[in-house]
Design an enzyme around this catalytic site. Structure first.
Site, PDB file in Angstrom:
ATOM      1  CE  LYS A   1      31.626 -44.033   8.866  1.00 24.20           C
ATOM      2  NZ  LYS A   1      32.015 -44.488   7.706  1.00 24.20           N
TER       3      LYS A   1
ATOM      4  CE  LYS B   1      32.295 -52.115  14.314  1.00 27.78           C
ATOM      5  NZ  LYS B   1      32.187 -51.968  12.279  1.00 27.78           N
TER       6      LYS B   1
ATOM      7  CE  LYS C   1      39.847 -46.663  12.527  1.00 28.52           C
ATOM      8  NZ  LYS C   1      39.484 -47.286  12.131  1.00 28.52           N
TER       9      LYS C   1
END
Length: 342
Positions: A197, A111, A194
């Site tokens: 969103k 991240k 994956k």
């Protein structure tokens, strides 16, 4: 009865991966476990959130829980920030966890990327808060995706070290529950990534609020290949898709896995049913199934979102019940640590 805890971040665009990997499993687990399901808004702000959107997304996740079938009288549904014990125990765990443990967390590296010096301290100690979420209720089990297993292992390490430091078998070593045939749903545009969103293209995912037309369009345009549907030869000796087969046709096996999960069928059964058929026919069957399963949930979510007072009442009641469970456990932790609380 054993107790489970799990949560979903309120960061918008809930999609099929959230449903199959988490929310649908919550519905089935609530009959066998004392269940606590959280909207983890404190985790969400490890990266900046627009306050109004955060409130809206918190209600959206709650609506998804309710629409999917979680019973708020049987399970506890609340948003994390209502229960201060999460943050209070997280600070204690900040002092129990070791820097070396956190440095091994792969999700922070993913991240933060190349800009880890600009990442928030909250993002770095996120796993300690996750441990507190679980252990402030002494949860015995946590339904997790593959990408969260490392965080749960850290929670077990923290529990073990706390128990050793204070000479008490106080916290349980929480066990993971990894369920379902589609715990990792991939993008409709790239079967090696994956479903997310945050991906720019809305065509990469089926949102939980998509209507029948949107679902049909996304499945029809989902990336596949020119070959016919595979058969049982794609499976290894354990009945799973072989690594070679998945690597050769990632998009095909992503859609097959989605179908198996939505239909509650095994992969061998799905492959036997569709083997050798053109993908166009399979996509039609997948479209019909996805509309049947997800359409009513999306409609109910929209109805609930139009009635925020009801959603807020569910969260308020859940928060009260969660605090009633957490505060006695936190008080014992404070006594063990040596905090003086006259």
């Amino acid at each position: 009865m054993n107790r489970i805890f799990s949560g979903v971040q309120p960061t918008g665009n809930l999609h099929l991966g959230n449903y199959l990997g988490a929310i649908r499993n919550f519905v089935t687990l609530q009959d066998d476990y004392e269940s606590i399901f959280c909207v983890v808004d404190m985790h969400a702000i490890t990266v900046w959130q627009n306050p109004e959107e955060l409130r809206r997304h918190t209600r959206e996740v709650t609506a998804a829980y309710l629409a999917a079938g979680i019973d708020p009288t049987q399970s506890i549904i609340f948003n994390q920030s209502q229960v201060a014990a999460h943050a209070e125990l997280a600070w204690i765990f900040n002092c129990v966890a070791r820097i070396g443990w956190l440095n091994r967390m792969t999700q922070f590296k993913e991240k933060a990327g190349k800009h880890k010096e600009n990442a928030s301290a909250g993002l770095y100690v996120y796993p300690n808060l996750m441990a507190a979420d679980i252990l402030v209720y002494k949860a015995t089990h946590v339904p997790v995706g593959e990408d969260q297993k490392q965080h749960l292992e850290l929670a077990r390490d923290i529990a073990q070290k706390f128990n050793n430091d204070f000479g008490r078998d106080f916290f349980p070593l929480t066990e993971p529950l990894i369920l379902g045939s589609a715990t990792r749903v991939m993008s409709l545009r790239d079967g090696t990534r994956k479903m997310s969103k945050s991906e720019a293209s809305d065509m990469s995912r089926i949102n939980m609020t998509d209507d029948a037309d949107a679902i049909a369009q996304k499945v029809r345009k989902a990336k596949t290949d020119t070959e016919a549907m595979p058969g049982l030869e794609a499976l290894d000796d354990s009945g799973r898709v072989s690594e070679a087969a998945r690597k050769a046709r990632p998009e095909a096996f992503n859609l097959i896995g989605i179908y198996a999960a939505l239909a509650d069928q095994s992969l061998p059964d799905v492959l036997s049913e569709f083997a050798g058929q053109p993908f166009s026919g399979f996509k039609k069957a997948l479209t019909d199934l996805a509309v049947e399963k997800l359409g009513p949930i999306g409609a109910e979510m929209k109805r609930l979102m139009a009635n925020p007072d009801h959603v807020d009442a569910v969260l308020r009641d859940g928060g009260e019940r969660a605090r009633a469970l957490a505060m006695p456990i936190l008080k014992e932790v404070y006594d063990l640590v040596g905090f003086l609380r006259p």
